[in-house]
Design an enzyme around this catalytic site. Structure first.
Site, PDB file in Angstrom:
ATOM      1  N   PHE A 113       0.861  -1.181   0.000  1.00 60.82           N
ATOM      2  CA  PHE A 113       0.000   0.000   0.000  1.00 60.82           C
ATOM      3  C   PHE A 113       0.899   1.232   0.000  1.00 60.82           C
ATOM      4  O   PHE A 113       2.071   1.150   0.365  1.00 60.82           O
ATOM      5  CB  PHE A 113      -0.887  -0.012   1.260  1.00 60.82           C
ATOM      6  CG  PHE A 113      -2.363  -0.013   0.962  1.00 60.82           C
ATOM      7  CD1 PHE A 113      -2.925  -0.982   0.164  1.00 60.82           C
ATOM      8  CD2 PHE A 113      -3.193   0.972   1.494  1.00 60.82           C
ATOM      9  CE1 PHE A 113      -4.288  -0.983  -0.102  1.00 60.82           C
ATOM     10  CE2 PHE A 113      -4.552   0.975   1.232  1.00 60.82           C
ATOM     11  CZ  PHE A 113      -5.102   0.009   0.440  1.00 60.82           C
ATOM     12  N   GLN A 233      -8.377  14.546   4.782  1.00 63.68           N
ATOM     13  CA  GLN A 233      -7.874  13.865   3.591  1.00 63.68           C
ATOM     14  C   GLN A 233      -8.916  13.900   2.475  1.00 63.68           C
ATOM     15  O   GLN A 233     -10.075  13.552   2.688  1.00 63.68           O
ATOM     16  CB  GLN A 233      -7.542  12.411   3.930  1.00 63.68           C
ATOM     17  CG  GLN A 233      -6.896  11.668   2.767  1.00 63.68           C
ATOM     18  CD  GLN A 233      -6.262  10.357   3.227  1.00 63.68           C
ATOM     19  OE1 GLN A 233      -6.941   9.372   3.470  1.00 63.68           O
ATOM     20  NE2 GLN A 233      -4.953  10.361   3.373  1.00 63.68           N
ATOM     21  N   HIS A 235      -9.736  12.371  -1.182  1.00 63.74           N
ATOM     22  CA  HIS A 235      -9.362  11.262  -2.055  1.00 63.74           C
ATOM     23  C   HIS A 235      -9.488  11.716  -3.506  1.00 63.74           C
ATOM     24  O   HIS A 235     -10.502  12.307  -3.870  1.00 63.74           O
ATOM     25  CB  HIS A 235     -10.259  10.051  -1.779  1.00 63.74           C
ATOM     26  CG  HIS A 235      -9.687   8.774  -2.291  1.00 63.74           C
ATOM     27  ND1 HIS A 235      -9.638   8.479  -3.629  1.00 63.74           N
ATOM     28  CD2 HIS A 235      -9.122   7.732  -1.642  1.00 63.74           C
ATOM     29  CE1 HIS A 235      -9.054   7.286  -3.773  1.00 63.74           C
ATOM     30  NE2 HIS A 235      -8.745   6.818  -2.588  1.00 63.74           N
ATOM     31  N   LEU A 245     -16.435   6.174  -3.708  1.00 60.99           N
ATOM     32  CA  LEU A 245     -14.995   6.019  -3.864  1.00 60.99           C
ATOM     33  C   LEU A 245     -14.633   5.040  -4.982  1.00 60.99           C
ATOM     34  O   LEU A 245     -15.176   3.950  -5.050  1.00 60.99           O
ATOM     35  CB  LEU A 245     -14.424   5.500  -2.541  1.00 60.99           C
ATOM     36  CG  LEU A 245     -12.919   5.300  -2.462  1.00 60.99           C
ATOM     37  CD1 LEU A 245     -12.214   6.633  -2.469  1.00 60.99           C
ATOM     38  CD2 LEU A 245     -12.572   4.536  -1.201  1.00 60.99           C
ATOM     39  N   GLU A 248      -7.929   3.361  -5.128  1.00 59.01           N
ATOM     40  CA  GLU A 248      -6.594   3.646  -5.630  1.00 59.01           C
ATOM     41  C   GLU A 248      -6.082   2.490  -6.489  1.00 59.01           C
ATOM     42  O   GLU A 248      -5.179   2.663  -7.302  1.00 59.01           O
ATOM     43  CB  GLU A 248      -5.679   3.813  -4.404  1.00 59.01           C
ATOM     44  CG  GLU A 248      -4.537   4.748  -4.579  1.00 59.01           C
ATOM     45  CD  GLU A 248      -4.040   5.237  -3.206  1.00 59.01           C
ATOM     46  OE1 GLU A 248      -4.823   5.905  -2.510  1.00 59.01           O
ATOM     47  OE2 GLU A 248      -2.894   4.934  -2.856  1.00 59.01           O
ATOM     48  N   ARG A 281      -1.986  10.862  -2.415  1.00 57.63           N
ATOM     49  CA  ARG A 281      -3.361  11.314  -2.600  1.00 57.63           C
ATOM     50  C   ARG A 281      -3.491  12.833  -2.677  1.00 57.63           C
ATOM     51  O   ARG A 281      -4.227  13.367  -3.505  1.00 57.63           O
ATOM     52  CB  ARG A 281      -4.232  10.804  -1.446  1.00 57.63           C
ATOM     53  CG  ARG A 281      -4.504   9.327  -1.550  1.00 57.63           C
ATOM     54  CD  ARG A 281      -5.304   8.819  -0.367  1.00 57.63           C
ATOM     55  NE  ARG A 281      -5.539   7.381  -0.534  1.00 57.63           N
ATOM     56  CZ  ARG A 281      -6.171   6.620   0.337  1.00 57.63           C
ATOM     57  NH1 ARG A 281      -6.648   7.150   1.449  1.00 57.63           N
ATOM     58  NH2 ARG A 281      -6.345   5.338   0.119  1.00 57.63           N
ATOM     59  N   HIS A 346     -12.650  12.586   2.400  1.00 63.38           N
ATOM     60  CA  HIS A 346     -12.569  11.151   2.651  1.00 63.38           C
ATOM     61  C   HIS A 346     -12.375  10.804   4.121  1.00 63.38           C
ATOM     62  O   HIS A 346     -12.980   9.874   4.632  1.00 63.38           O
ATOM     63  CB  HIS A 346     -11.430  10.574   1.819  1.00 63.38           C
ATOM     64  CG  HIS A 346     -11.306   9.088   1.886  1.00 63.38           C
ATOM     65  ND1 HIS A 346     -12.368   8.243   1.659  1.00 63.38           N
ATOM     66  CD2 HIS A 346     -10.249   8.282   2.161  1.00 63.38           C
ATOM     67  CE1 HIS A 346     -11.968   6.979   1.785  1.00 63.38           C
ATOM     68  NE2 HIS A 346     -10.696   6.984   2.102  1.00 63.38           N
ATOM     69  N   ARG A 381      -3.107  10.575   6.792  1.00 65.17           N
ATOM     70  CA  ARG A 381      -3.269   9.164   7.138  1.00 65.17           C
ATOM     71  C   ARG A 381      -2.816   8.280   5.986  1.00 65.17           C
ATOM     72  O   ARG A 381      -3.175   8.521   4.834  1.00 65.17           O
ATOM     73  CB  ARG A 381      -4.731   8.864   7.443  1.00 65.17           C
ATOM     74  CG  ARG A 381      -4.996   7.402   7.746  1.00 65.17           C
ATOM     75  CD  ARG A 381      -6.451   7.132   8.056  1.00 65.17           C
ATOM     76  NE  ARG A 381      -7.318   7.296   6.905  1.00 65.17           N
ATOM     77  CZ  ARG A 381      -7.525   6.378   5.952  1.00 65.17           C
ATOM     78  NH1 ARG A 381      -6.896   5.213   6.017  1.00 65.17           N
ATOM     79  NH2 ARG A 381      -8.333   6.614   4.957  1.00 65.17           N
TER      80      ARG A 381
END
Lengths: 614, 300
Positions: A113, A233, A235, A245, A248, A281, A346, A381
């Site tokens: 990730f 955050q 996205h 969403l 990613e 992001r 997000h 985050r």
């Protein structure tokens, strides 16, 4: 009046884990939630749970990655606690039956990730949150833990000492959505807030309609500081019409972003010459909005995410769910046309100030999950770090509230000697937060007046909330909450979004003030006591106003660029000035702002701030 | 207020049960995902035709929404209200309901939360079929779009139904891992599970508790104690998971073969048809029947 040792407010991942933790520690625990537990927004999490489980990985690497990802605004004791507890708590979920994806040897799968030095994101398909939520709820059912579902908590029962650090919490007041009754819930040992994020403060968000920052607003008004609220955050790939969403994973597999002219702008316009679409992001979100703002967006609103070149076989194999989302929620077939995407709110990194045990500065009041700020995520985050936060700090809060000794916390809470208070003059009057609803008769309803016994305190709080309901229901005209909410959301998205500058944030604060004034005349049109969502949403809107103001105030005072917070006037991270948390206290209804230094000293080492580059 | 009252009697009756699908042979079929994709492709083409016919341009969506409130005068007798909502590309039934509530009538009541088909709050009876409001495109529906609460469940108010019975049935199958003797998690020793076994339970774990299946089931409508497709599927999810031992599996099968358990299912496939997560519910129920027979043979 209902009575339990521990009351958990909210029944998503953090709340469920807190309830299990309190139960494990021997408490009589009950959950009170405006939704049935399985409806909670934890279920929408896709990615996975970061945990150092395997050889070659260890908690120190996880802690390092998280600190770097936080842009050095996370507190080392919180981050190290997360990294140390995550492996055991993740394996515990497996023992409770969570259907993780598996390797050939039968062990749980992990994947790479963003921002991780080791592939430690433990996952269950692309539906990790759904499986986490249901597994935890199953364990709550197994233990026979009492759940008051579709009970909306309206306020806390907190004593009224002058200094918030001296106050104590003795329960909550909740509204039974089905019947309209307002009742008290006394907590003998503690109240744990696990109410999730405040995404509905923005008009374009991946968050559920229920994510209205209720816990934040209640704790704030009771005297608990809101920490680092400016760090939100966004996205980069959400569907324009709904905010749903798009993972990613699409870009991970090779999906490409195009502007209206068909330019691959991440490269051609020089936003990220190395990583392109796979830059972090915040970088991609800013790039997309720049394209739109400079007239190269499609319909002046979004850009295209194209995955057609990957071929239907690969798409069906790895991204099938994305096809369904694009078709169901945007009416677009990702196999034959590019998908429209734009940045959307997000996740809220900031929240209710707590220590590693979930405790706030008010005795008996705890918070865990997205509504809390321990602080693990700091200014940004990392993907895969929200779910371990839920289980680790949910469990700790539950156990501590039930009386288990978890050791003295290293993180300080509440206004104290170690804070920096500039007594700065704010450029606008921030809202007069305590502006009363007309006819309420008192300036600040919350936490006022000391009552000798806990039960009497809860009863008084119940009386206040019953009066509030009658006041809102009794009016025949005025303004409806939906109008105020829409105005608030639009202002936040327009000016406290990915790009921020002083002028814009001030404009947003003015609008928030207007919303507050309009809210004085708010009324509930639906006369029914049965399932009155009009009333519930009207109360939620009040909470959103309070929370939105803390986000905007934080964004106004932090004049630097760190993590998710970008400021036009100072587009660099300013470690000399800003290695500190922003804290906003409800000071008799007027927000006051102060700062506490970040803790970079870990158990064995000190984290040195470095440039965050990937 | 742009709503007009209209008598419920004037509405034509809609069938409440689903047709049995043409092909009941599960063996020769493609996977549920592939089927779903094919259905989607067809729906998408249909939608494009509809949109290109300019039916939708500058048009309003005509919603007919069921209204009921036990304590408000004028709503105690169920009725349908009409709402005319401006259409936008990609608009779902939930979007249209939210618009109608926020712009026309704030008392319009329905459960909803995530807007992305994972919280399971907004299963309604839309044009005569159980569907999630959030994942049903307006453009795929004939107008007027008729939205009613789930049949066979007690109406609380407008589109909100009583879910307690559904939850009771879910809880009745002991929906949790039973093992008390779990290894010490601090040793970081997870239980092993084969990919095949995980794949075996995968579809069953996707249930979002929306209640569409239960509402569509004629048997559940006639037998209030029938566990129903969702609860049986939940039991399947545990009974088929190799991480629980045989003894517990037998205990689970005993729960399922009781009078109001798996044997009540008459394989009408209505549940499978309406499931928004494409869970092969009927197939799971059939498989549990076979397991129950096998278990009983063992004791003979």
């Amino acid at each position: 009046m209902y009575e339990h040792d521990v009351i958990v407010v909210g029944a998503g991942g953090a709340g469920l884990r807190a309830a299990i933790g309190a139960h494990e520690a021997g408490a009589d625990v009950a959950m009170v939630s405006k939704l049935h537990p399985v409806r909670s927004h934890t279920g929408a999490a896709e990615g996975g749970i970061n945990a150092a489980l395997r050889e070659g990985d260890d908690w120190e690497l996880h802690a390092y990655d998280t600190m770097k990802g936080s842009d050095y605004l996370g507190d080392a004791p919180a981050i190290e606690t997360l990294a140390q507890d995550a492996p055991e708590d993740t394996i515990r979920l497996e023992h409770w039956g969570m259907p993780f994806s598996r390797e050939d040897d039968g062990r749980v799968s992990q994947r790479p990730f963003g921002g991780l030095s080791f592939p430690r994101t433990t996952y269950a398909g692309a539906e990790t949150g759904h499986h986490l939520l249901h597994t935890l709820y199953e364990q709550v059912v197994k233990r026979g833990i009492q759940v008051y579902d579709e009970w909306y908590v309206m306020n806390l029962a907190v004593s009224g000492e002058a200094d918030p650090n001296d106050r104590s919490c003795h329960g909550v007041v909740a509204y039974d959505v089905q019947s309209g009754g307002v009742e008290g819930f006394r907590a003998r040992d503690g109240v744990i807030l696990a109410t999730g994020g405040p995404g509905q403060a923005f008009d374009h968000t991946t968050n559920a309609v229920s994510c209205t920052g209720d816990g934040n607003a209640m704790a704030y008004r009771a005297g608990v500081p809101m920490e680092d609220m400016e760090f939100v955050q966004f996205h980069p790939t959400t569907l324009p019409s709904t905010g749903v969403l798009i993972s990613e994973g699409v870009r991970g597999e090779g999906g490409i972003l195009y502007n209206e002219g068909g330019e691959r702008f991440m490269f051609e316009r020089g936003y990220a010459n190395n990583d392109g679409e796979l830059a972090s992001r915040d970088v991609v979100s800013r790039a997309e909005l720049t394209e739109v703002n400079e007239g190269r967006g499609i319909e002046d609103e979004y850009v295209h995410l194209d995955m057609r070149h990957l071929g239907s076989e690969r798409i069906l194999d790895r991204l099938e769910n994305i096809l369904h989302l694009a078709e169901d929620f945007e009416g677009v077939d990702g196999l034959v046309e590019p998908m429209p995407v734009k940045p959307g709110q997000h996740y809220e990194m900031g929240g209710i100030e707590t220590d590693e045990n979930g405790q706030t500065c008010i005795d008996g009041l705890y918070a865990a999950g997205e509504c809390a700020c321990v602080s693990v995520h700091g200014a940004n985050r990392l993907g895969g770090n929200a779910l371990p936060e839920l289980v680790v700090f949910g469990k700790r809060a539950g156990r501590h509230a039930a009386g288990e000794d978890l050791g003295a916390p290293e993180i300080e809470t509440g206004y104290g000697d170690d804070v920096e208070d500039e007594g700065m003059e704010l450029p606008v009057t921030p809202g007069e937060a305590g502006l009363p609803e007309r006819g309420s008769g008192e300036a600040v309803a919350d936490g006022a007046g000391a009552v000798a016994d806990a039960e009497g305190l809860v009863e008084r709080a119940v009386d206040r909330e019953r009066e509030r309901v009658e006041r809102l229901m009794g009016r025949d005209d005025g303004v409806q909450h939906a109008e105020i909410r829409a105005k608030l959301q639009q202002a936040m998205t327009a000016d406290v979004n990915v790009f921020r500058n002083r002028e814009g944030v001030e404009r947003a604060l003015e609008t928030i003030r207007e919303c507050r004034e309009e809210y004085r005349d708010v009324y509930v049109d639906d006369p029914s006591r049965t399932f009155n969502t009009d009333l519930q949403q009207t109360i939620e809107t009040r909470n959103l106003i309070d929370v939105a103001e803390t986000i905007a105030l934080g964004a106004l005072v932090r004049n630097e660029f760190r993590g998710a917070h970008w400021r036009q006037e100072n587009q660099e991270r300013d470690d000399d000035e800003w290695l500190k948390h922003t804290l906003i206290s409800w000071n008799g209804g007027k927000p006051s702002i102060w700062y506490r230094p970040v803790i970079l000293e870990g158990q064995d080492k000190t984290y040195e701030p470095k440039t965050r580059s990937y | 207020m742009s709503t007009q009252q209209e008598s419920v009697e004037s509405e034509p009756e809609e069938p409440e049960s689903q047709e049995v699908p043409e092909d009941q042979e599960m063996s020769g079929l493609a996977s549920p995902q592939q089927e779903r994709l094919q259905r989607k492709q067809a729906a998408l083409e249909e939608r494009e035709r509809a949109e290109s016919d300019h039916d939708m341009d500058d048009d309003r969506v005509h919603l007919k929404v069921f209204r009921y409130d036990p304590e408000v005068e004028g709503k105690q007798e169920p009725r349908f209200d009409d709402f005319h909502v401006p259409f936008e590309r990609g608009m779902t039934v939930l979007d249209a309901l939210i618009y109608a509530r926020d712009e026309f009538d704030s008392s319009l009541t329905f459960r909803h939360s995530c807007r992305q088909a994972i919280c399971g709050s907004d299963a309604f009876f839309i044009n005569g079929r159980q569907r999630l409001g959030c994942k049903t495109q307006i453009a795929d529906l004939d107008q007027p779009v008729r939205v009613e609460p789930l049949p066979h469940q007690e109406a609380v108010k407008d589109l909100v139904v009583e879910m307690e019975h559904f939850y009771d049935q879910m809880h009745a199958v002991e929906p949790y891992f039973q093992d008390e003797e779990t290894p010490d998690a601090s040793e970081l020793d997870e239980q092993r599970q084969s990919r095949e076994n995980r794949e075996k339970v995968k579809m069953s774990t996707r249930c979002i508790w929306c209640g569409a299946c239960m509402s569509s089931c004629n048997i559940a409508a006639g037998d209030n104690e029938y566990l129903g497709p969702a609860a049986i599927n939940k039991a399947y999810r545990f009974a088929m998971d190799d991480r629980e031992d045989e003894e517990i599996k037998e205990h689970r099968l005993r729960i399922l073969e009781q009078e109001h358990g798996v044997w009540r299912c008459q394989t009408q496939f209505s549940c499978t048809e309406v499931c928004p997560k494409d869970i092969p519910l009927t197939e799971h129920i059939q498989e549990l029947k076979r397991e129950a027979v096998k278990k009983n043979l063992k004791f003979w």
